[in-house]
Motif scaffolding. Structure first.
Motif, PDB file in Angstrom:
ATOM      1  N   ASP A  95       0.837  -1.197   0.000  1.00  0.00           N
ATOM      2  CA  ASP A  95       0.000   0.000   0.000  1.00  0.00           C
ATOM      3  C   ASP A  95       0.871   1.246   0.000  1.00  0.00           C
ATOM      4  N   GLU A  96       0.246   2.387   0.117  1.00  0.00           N
ATOM      5  CA  GLU A  96       0.982   3.636   0.022  1.00  0.00           C
ATOM      6  C   GLU A  96       1.915   3.878   1.204  1.00  0.00           C
ATOM      7  N   GLN A  97       1.561   3.422   2.390  1.00  0.00           N
ATOM      8  CA  GLN A  97       2.459   3.573   3.537  1.00  0.00           C
ATOM      9  C   GLN A  97       3.710   2.722   3.340  1.00  0.00           C
ATOM     10  N   HIS A  98       3.523   1.510   2.872  1.00  0.00           N
ATOM     11  CA  HIS A  98       4.664   0.639   2.584  1.00  0.00           C
ATOM     12  C   HIS A  98       5.528   1.268   1.493  1.00  0.00           C
ATOM     13  N   ALA A  99       4.906   1.879   0.493  1.00  0.00           N
ATOM     14  CA  ALA A  99       5.654   2.553  -0.568  1.00  0.00           C
ATOM     15  C   ALA A  99       6.510   3.677   0.006  1.00  0.00           C
ATOM     16  N   SER A 100       5.943   4.437   0.904  1.00  0.00           N
ATOM     17  CA  SER A 100       6.679   5.527   1.539  1.00  0.00           C
ATOM     18  C   SER A 100       7.889   4.994   2.306  1.00  0.00           C
ATOM     19  N   ASP A 101       7.699   3.914   3.038  1.00  0.00           N
ATOM     20  CA  ASP A 101       8.792   3.290   3.797  1.00  0.00           C
ATOM     21  C   ASP A 101       9.900   2.807   2.859  1.00  0.00           C
ATOM     22  N   LEU A 102       9.517   2.204   1.737  1.00  0.00           N
ATOM     23  CA  LEU A 102      10.507   1.686   0.792  1.00  0.00           C
ATOM     24  C   LEU A 102      11.253   2.810   0.084  1.00  0.00           C
ATOM     25  N   ARG A 103      10.562   3.880  -0.227  1.00  0.00           N
ATOM     26  CA  ARG A 103      11.238   5.040  -0.831  1.00  0.00           C
ATOM     27  C   ARG A 103      12.265   5.600   0.149  1.00  0.00           C
ATOM     28  N   VAL A 111       5.797   0.366  -6.096  1.00  0.00           N
ATOM     29  CA  VAL A 111       4.515   0.232  -6.786  1.00  0.00           C
ATOM     30  C   VAL A 111       3.521  -0.466  -5.868  1.00  0.00           C
ATOM     31  N   PRO A 112       2.581   0.297  -5.305  1.00  0.00           N
ATOM     32  CA  PRO A 112       1.591  -0.303  -4.412  1.00  0.00           C
ATOM     33  C   PRO A 112       0.590  -1.157  -5.193  1.00  0.00           C
ATOM     34  N   GLU A 113       0.544  -2.441  -4.865  1.00  0.00           N
ATOM     35  CA  GLU A 113      -0.340  -3.337  -5.604  1.00  0.00           C
ATOM     36  C   GLU A 113      -1.797  -2.944  -5.441  1.00  0.00           C
ATOM     37  N   MET A 114      -2.194  -2.462  -4.258  1.00  0.00           N
ATOM     38  CA  MET A 114      -3.582  -2.060  -4.054  1.00  0.00           C
ATOM     39  C   MET A 114      -3.933  -0.861  -4.937  1.00  0.00           C
ATOM     40  N   ARG A 144      -2.917   8.429 -10.321  1.00  0.00           N
ATOM     41  CA  ARG A 144      -1.665   7.753  -9.978  1.00  0.00           C
ATOM     42  C   ARG A 144      -0.624   8.780  -9.524  1.00  0.00           C
ATOM     43  N   GLU A 145      -0.490   9.845 -10.289  1.00  0.00           N
ATOM     44  CA  GLU A 145       0.494  10.888  -9.953  1.00  0.00           C
ATOM     45  C   GLU A 145       0.166  11.543  -8.610  1.00  0.00           C
ATOM     46  N   ARG A 146      -1.106  11.822  -8.387  1.00  0.00           N
ATOM     47  CA  ARG A 146      -1.529  12.428  -7.115  1.00  0.00           C
ATOM     48  C   ARG A 146      -1.165  11.526  -5.949  1.00  0.00           C
ATOM     49  N   ARG A 147      -1.428  10.245  -6.089  1.00  0.00           N
ATOM     50  CA  ARG A 147      -1.119   9.283  -5.021  1.00  0.00           C
ATOM     51  C   ARG A 147       0.378   9.122  -4.817  1.00  0.00           C
ATOM     52  N   HIS A 148       1.125   9.017  -5.921  1.00  0.00           N
ATOM     53  CA  HIS A 148       2.577   8.850  -5.810  1.00  0.00           C
ATOM     54  C   HIS A 148       3.226  10.073  -5.181  1.00  0.00           C
TER      55      HIS A 148
END
Length: 152
Positions: A95-103, A111-114, A144-148
């Motif tokens: 998800d987006e929190q996991h994406a933030s942690d990985l960045r 790339v958040p699968e959800m 997508r851009e807004r979320r990323h």
């Protein structure tokens, strides 16, 4: 790294395009079965710096991390980033929190699968009501851009 469902899909895609790759997985039975099919998969722990070194990632175009375990994925990203500061590292995440942690750990792109599943489903639904394909693509790209942007 990680050669479950997503990793295997990528391997097949790379094979179809004749792109060389190497897969790593920790499941000996899965590695054995995929190697029997001719896939270049090896047993190992991708978070170990010695293994990353053996893969000669300094010559790789990118590293794609597809593991389902969030903590292990973060460890792989951190180890790879320490050894290869210029390497492009693309990571599947939940998800987006996991994406933030990985960045924050050094991923080039997470790339958040959800998110991607939701965007694809939304795209299909919008197309089903006959919205113009260009409008659908623009709406999906904007979302997508807004979320990323939130987890950059």
């Amino acid at each position: 790294m990680g050669f479950g469902r997503v990793g295997e899909l990528l391997g097949r895609l790379f094979e179809q395009q004749r792109v060389p790759y190497v897969g790593i997985d920790h499941d000996a039975d899965r590695v054995s079965a995929l190697r029997a099919q001719g896939m270049p998969i090896y047993l190992g722990n991708a978070a170990r710096p010695e293994l990353l070194h053996k893969l000669a990632l300094e010559h790789a175009a990118s590293l794609v991390v597809t593991m389902d375990a969030p903590e292990v994925a973060r460890l792989v990203v951190q180890a790879a980033r320490r050894q290869y500061p210029e390497l492009r590292i693309y990571v599947r995440c939940r998800d987006e929190q996991h994406a933030s942690d990985l960045r924050a750990a050094g991923a080039t792109m997470a790339v958040p699968e959800m998110l991607e599943a939701g965007l694809l489903l939304g795209s299909l639904a919008l197309k089903s009501i006959r919205l113009p394909e260009g409008d659908v693509a623009a709406a999906v790209d904007a979302e997508r851009e807004r979320r990323h942007a939130r987890f950059r």
